[in-house]
Design an enzyme around this catalytic site. Sequence first.
Site, short mmCIF file in Angstrom:
data_model
loop_
_atom_site.label_atom_id
_atom_site.label_comp_id
_atom_site.label_asym_id
_atom_site.label_seq_id
_atom_site.Cartn_x
_atom_site.Cartn_y
_atom_site.Cartn_z
N SER A 132 0.86 -1.20 0.00
CA SER A 132 0.00 0.00 0.00
C SER A 132 0.89 1.24 0.00
O SER A 132 2.02 1.18 0.51
CB SER A 132 -0.86 0.00 1.26
OG SER A 132 -1.48 1.26 1.45
N TYR A 156 -1.10 -0.51 10.38
CA TYR A 156 -1.31 -0.92 8.98
C TYR A 156 -0.08 -0.56 8.14
O TYR A 156 0.43 -1.38 7.38
CB TYR A 156 -2.58 -0.23 8.46
CG TYR A 156 -2.93 -0.54 7.02
CD1 TYR A 156 -3.47 -1.78 6.68
CD2 TYR A 156 -2.75 0.40 6.02
CE1 TYR A 156 -3.81 -2.07 5.36
CE2 TYR A 156 -3.08 0.13 4.71
CZ TYR A 156 -3.62 -1.11 4.38
OH TYR A 156 -3.95 -1.39 3.06
#
Length: 248
Positions: free
Chosen positions: A143, A156
């Site tokens: 990501s 995350y």
Amino acid sequence: MRPVADRIVVVLSGGSRGLGMAIASRCLNEGYIVATYSRSASPFVKKQMELDPDRKNFFWSEVDATDLQGVKRFVTEVSERYGEIGALVNNAGIGVEGIFASMRLSDIDLCVDVNLKGTLSLTWFCSRFMIQRRGGCIINISSIAGIRGQSGVVVYSATKAGLDGMTRSLARELGPRGIRVNSVAPGYFESEMVNGLNEAAKARITRRTPLGRLATVDDIAAVVLFMISPSASFITGQTIVVDGGLTC
Ligand code: NAP
């Protein structure tokens, strides 16, 4: 249709919905065999299993990425059924949001267990088959959160940056065995994971994106398919950012 022996088996975690479903659909359209798992069967999974009762093209199993024995059983079943594993796409992931100091430790554990440990274990099991076969390709869906700092997604981000680190080191270990390892790092795209973003947040991201929109799952899936294909045969150890220029 080509016989099974001539077709590449793509193991894909989290192929039931969102980006995983788009990758699975494209792989099936291009003649790959797709073997995937998730915790529950989505309408897409149920439809594929109805269309293909003999599991010639599509195999799904109910597995939680944090259950090591379940992941092992899945990989063993896939290899026994199809004889090989040609590509692995590590897509399953969860988003955990919140200001770091006020997060529950159990949420930190869960995010690391699914995104990082789950990916490392699935890769460990699959890479052993690829080493025997002397070839293959591994794609980690990371990501832009692993590349740029953003408040509220500390854990995350740590897991996604971890995947990019794994990509580089594993590419060095497995390159001499003919196995490529890359990350695809998407910007924001519409899925259940970003359902929490309100319209103002989406408008802000769109404004900051040179190409002027959020990604679609197909924008990302197309790059994953390219990275699996022989056209990408000299690319390894890289993180390919697909974000419409948001981080440029
Ligand atoms: P999604 O719509 O929430 O789908 C996630 C998939 O992973 C589902 O198939 C889900 O199925 C499966 N999954 C989740 N937890 C699992 C577990 N413990 N065990 C097994 N399967 C599990 O997510 P998405 O937005 O498509 O995201 C896909 C990947 O892209 C993720 O790695 C995410 O971090 C990354 N990404 C997303 C965005 C974005 O904007 N959405 C941006 C950058 C990167 P079950 O729930 O049934 O298990």
